[in-house]
Scaffold this active site. Sequence first.
Site, mmCIF file in Angstrom:
data_model
loop_
_atom_site.group_PDB
_atom_site.id
_atom_site.type_symbol
_atom_site.label_atom_id
_atom_site.label_comp_id
_atom_site.label_asym_id
_atom_site.label_seq_id
_atom_site.Cartn_x
_atom_site.Cartn_y
_atom_site.Cartn_z
ATOM 1 N N ILE A 1 0.897 -1.155 0.000
ATOM 2 C CA ILE A 1 0.000 0.000 0.000
ATOM 3 C C ILE A 1 0.936 1.206 0.000
ATOM 4 O O ILE A 1 1.886 1.261 0.787
ATOM 5 C CB ILE A 1 -0.954 -0.036 1.223
ATOM 6 C CG1 ILE A 1 -1.833 1.218 1.306
ATOM 7 C CG2 ILE A 1 -0.218 -0.214 2.530
ATOM 8 C CD1 ILE A 1 -2.895 1.153 2.429
ATOM 9 N N SER A 2 0.691 2.172 -0.900
ATOM 10 C CA SER A 2 1.589 3.330 -1.026
ATOM 11 C C SER A 2 1.552 4.172 0.251
ATOM 12 O O SER A 2 0.574 4.149 0.988
ATOM 13 C CB SER A 2 1.172 4.206 -2.206
ATOM 14 O OG SER A 2 1.061 3.443 -3.382
#
Length: 244
Positions: free
Chosen positions: A86-87
């Site tokens: 997940i960024s």
Amino acid sequence: MTTPLRALLLLSFPFLWSPAMADPPPDPHADARQRMIERHLKGRDISDPHVLRAMATVPRHAFVPADRQGRAYGDHPLPIGHDQTISQPYIVALMTQLAGAKPGHKALDVGTGSGYQAAVLAAIVDHVYSVEIICPLAEDATQRLKRLAIDNVTVDCRDGYQGWPEHAPFDLIVLAAATPRVPQPLLDQLKPGGRLVLPVGDQEQTLIVVTKKADGAYEYARHGGVRFVPMTGEVRGDAKEKAP
Ligand code: SAH
């Protein structure tokens, strides 16, 4: 009040009030989320009120594995399985801001992953179409968004290189995986005035914003170095075998 009427009211009381109607329990992550907004977003260059409101609303901890929830609001990517991440919150906010997401828009999110970027966009725009090449991630994200009652995101397992032509054109497209070149189908699926935000490169990647002008010409702007997982599939020449 007459006695029969009072009896009727008392009898119907359990149907008029249920625990589901009580205030929701306080969110134990609310303070951490507010610190994330102040320190990592407002403290840098995130100023779009739509983006700040969306980042304050979406429960990021619900998009990371249970044993990482304590780190959900730090400004770093986190593993979500299948070698994907997940960024970091700042990058999600920056891409949303650069894409110019506004109410009324229709968005395409390429690389659903956990579904967090899709949820942030969905808190602003009318509808988000989101595509993910790893089917179990697409399935998990679908279930997660459903649990969170986010009903304006449609997820599909497919190679995002070809976009999602059935739902095109889009006001904005964000791609969360690094590609050696800008996929032409994504440019084709932008509305005039629409924007595509994506990391271009290999080891060294640059965040690029492509704007489709009213006359159909494209304008490119560079927004600094970033680090994303690689885009896989057709862009690497791994096209699915076509039926004869
Ligand atoms: N937006 C995500 C970040 C996920 S990381 C989030 O908020 O959690 C990038 C994702 O892009 C990975 O899940 C990866 O599997 C996916 N991806 C890589 N190549 C792809 C392709 N060709 N089409 C669709 N998704 C792709």
